[in-house]
Design an enzyme around this catalytic site. Sequence first.
Site, PDB file in Angstrom:
ATOM      1  N   LYS A  82      -6.698   3.705   8.217  1.00  0.00           N
ATOM      2  CA  LYS A  82      -5.738   4.653   7.644  1.00  0.00           C
ATOM      3  C   LYS A  82      -6.322   6.071   7.582  1.00  0.00           C
ATOM      4  CE  LYS A  82      -3.544   1.038   4.866  1.00  0.00           C
ATOM      5  NZ  LYS A  82      -3.287   0.516   3.502  1.00  0.00           N
ATOM      6  N   SER A  86       0.808  -1.222   0.000  1.00  0.00           N
ATOM      7  CA  SER A  86       0.000   0.000   0.000  1.00  0.00           C
ATOM      8  C   SER A  86       0.841   1.272   0.000  1.00  0.00           C
ATOM      9  CB  SER A  86      -0.945   0.009   1.200  1.00  0.00           C
ATOM     10  OG  SER A  86      -0.214  -0.022   2.413  1.00  0.00           O
TER      11      SER A  86
END
Length: 786
Positions: A726, A683
């Site tokens: 996140k 990511s």
Amino acid sequence: MPRRAQRRTASFELPLLPRRRGILFPSTAGPVLVGRRTTLRAIEEATEHDSMIAVVTQREPSLTDITEADIYPIATEGTVNRALRLPDGTTQVWVQGQRRLRVLRFTLTDPYYRVLVEPIEEPDDHGVPTEAMRRAVLALFEKITQLAPSIPDDAYVMAMNIEHAGWLADYVASSLELDDDAAEDLLSTIRPRERLEKLSIHLAKELDVLELQSKIHVRVQEELDKTQREYFLREQMKAIQRELGEHDPQARDAMDMRTRIEQAGMPAEAAAKAEDELRRLEQLPSASPEVGIIRSYLEWLVTVPWQKATTDQLELKDAARTLDRHHFGLPKVKERILEYMAVRQLAKDKLRSPILCFVGPPGVGKTSLGRSIAEALGRRFVRVSLGGIRDEAEVRGHRRTYVGALPGRIIHAMRQAGTVNPVFMLDEVDKVGADFRGDPSSALLEVLDPEQNHSFSDHYLDVDYDLSKVLFIATANILDRIIPALRDRMELIELPGYIEDEKLHIAQQFLVPKQLEEHGLSRLQLSFTPGALRKMVREYTREAGVRALEREIGGICRKVARRFAEDQLTSARVDVQSLESYLGAQKFYWGAAEESDQVGVATGVARTELGGDVLGVEVTLMPGKGGLMLTGQLGEVMRESAQAALSYARSRAAELDISAEVFEKNDIHVHVPAGAVPKEGPSAGITIATAMISALTRRPISRQVAMTGEITLRGRVLPVGGLKEKILAAHRAGIKTFVLPKRNEKDLADVPAAVLRELRFVFAGDMAEVLRVALDDRAPGGRGEP
């Protein structure tokens, strides 16, 4: 002179009687079972013509049609005395052996077997060695007749009256239970002394076996007599005690245990097992070591709940108020519990209890939520911590053959609950380990499967136990550590970290009142302003949950309590200005991840065990030969993302206005700070690529932009996981713009509305869209140049 009495010495023909098992010796008689048509016809032929018959044994008993190779070569000439038809269709023939014959060949095979035989003359052997062997055999045979129950007592008397050595050997051999090969070997031995020598070896072996068998029998009989004697004495003692008005404690305990077994409501299998063990307990002496083992086992059987259950409180409004009273937010969990209660009202006992798994970072209230659910349902609550368990027996228990055996933690907790339908929390299910003692996660598969847990098997109880009425709730911090089979059996409910406003409400409604009560303070003695609580959230804690925030509040309460005890204060009010005097200098800096826009420094986000956190990526250029250096304890996948980012930058060098000489004359160093923490995953791909292109083009990256996404060699941005954690981490860090993959847009539905209002989201499908948002349009070489 009749033919039966004639003694022919030349070869002649006789009907054949093949035996499947057993040897007929000369001068002995015995029964022979006959079932084959050919054998019956041979017996009829011998009887009709007043003839002898040759009795021989087959090498393979299963054969029906035989040849010369299928029989032993030495036969016995016999006389058929009588035949008796049995109810099962076979015929029993009594045959008297006469002398040994050697089978030369078959002369007829249908309708019966007929063979050509010649007699074998046995030599006379009357020497001293033969007489010595004869006496030795008689001595051994005398001992055997005394020990062997299958040999009649008069057999030895008969043997003593036999003077001929060969006849004695044949008679003794016929009395023993020899296998066919050994018996045929004796039949084939012509000389009497040699036959006696072989027979003495068999007699010595048989005597050893019989003597050992006799010793074992005597020992067992002594033990039985001792046990019976103790039993009779105990019965007499019981009778005497009854006459005297006294009672045997063990008998009284047995009667109490039988009453408890009847009242326990066990299933038929468990009740039968308990009755069997109770009968064993009654028969054992009180000093026996097995008494304690059996009593402990019965105690577990009668104390584990089998039928007792609490009545569920299914009033939805009351349950909702109970959940809200103990926990702020968490709408998904509360909605799922209320749905379960609603369906329970309609389906009654037909509904199977769900297997829930709360997944989230530490401190978000997973364990305490289980207690609230139990209170809302009106059920008992039990908790088992699975953290660090590596032995499968911790779940299933130990078998009773082991010293100190006990049931597993599941049965322990059910006994503690006292009902068959508690709320059962399996805490830290992702911390279960595995080693040479087994995998506890595999043992949990049966516990957490509604198709199997109605008959859960504990090794100690050794009977099926019904867990289908239990409401199981598991908790975990990281889902990836749970084995796939176990993860598939549970309904996953994610509990993300709290946003700032939620922490503020939790502190005001729950944490401050709780800490005031624990430290003996009241609201009049100590109060917190909202500004002080918000500053504590921003500058003294950085977490997904509220555990650290509660510790900081507790620290302030302790300091105030001490001042009250020393008569320095009568009341205290903690505000923004006085907070530092209680907690010291601030521990964290709230706001943008970077203080200013930097060249080669990009802000990414990552999902961790604590929820989510911002992740800085630094890239710098150094004179060199085009090498790529990666530091910061990066995993293999993250290293591959850096390679993909460099390949994308080189392939798009013309579009990005990057000279080819930059790649050839410089080394690129990619570093991710917090080098002591391992980092893994794809990511960070677009974050590394953005920082790399910024360093190559000398264009700064906006400090208010955070990003996440996987990059391909063509520059496509692929979706990633853990988006909610996140986004919350970026929000806590004061980020204003969040770049995420276009295919992750659907995941924003789980993000709190307050966060959606305060963040600007950019959905990128390729790297060009990321660069347009992240890179400053100022000329290369501007502010922040390394």
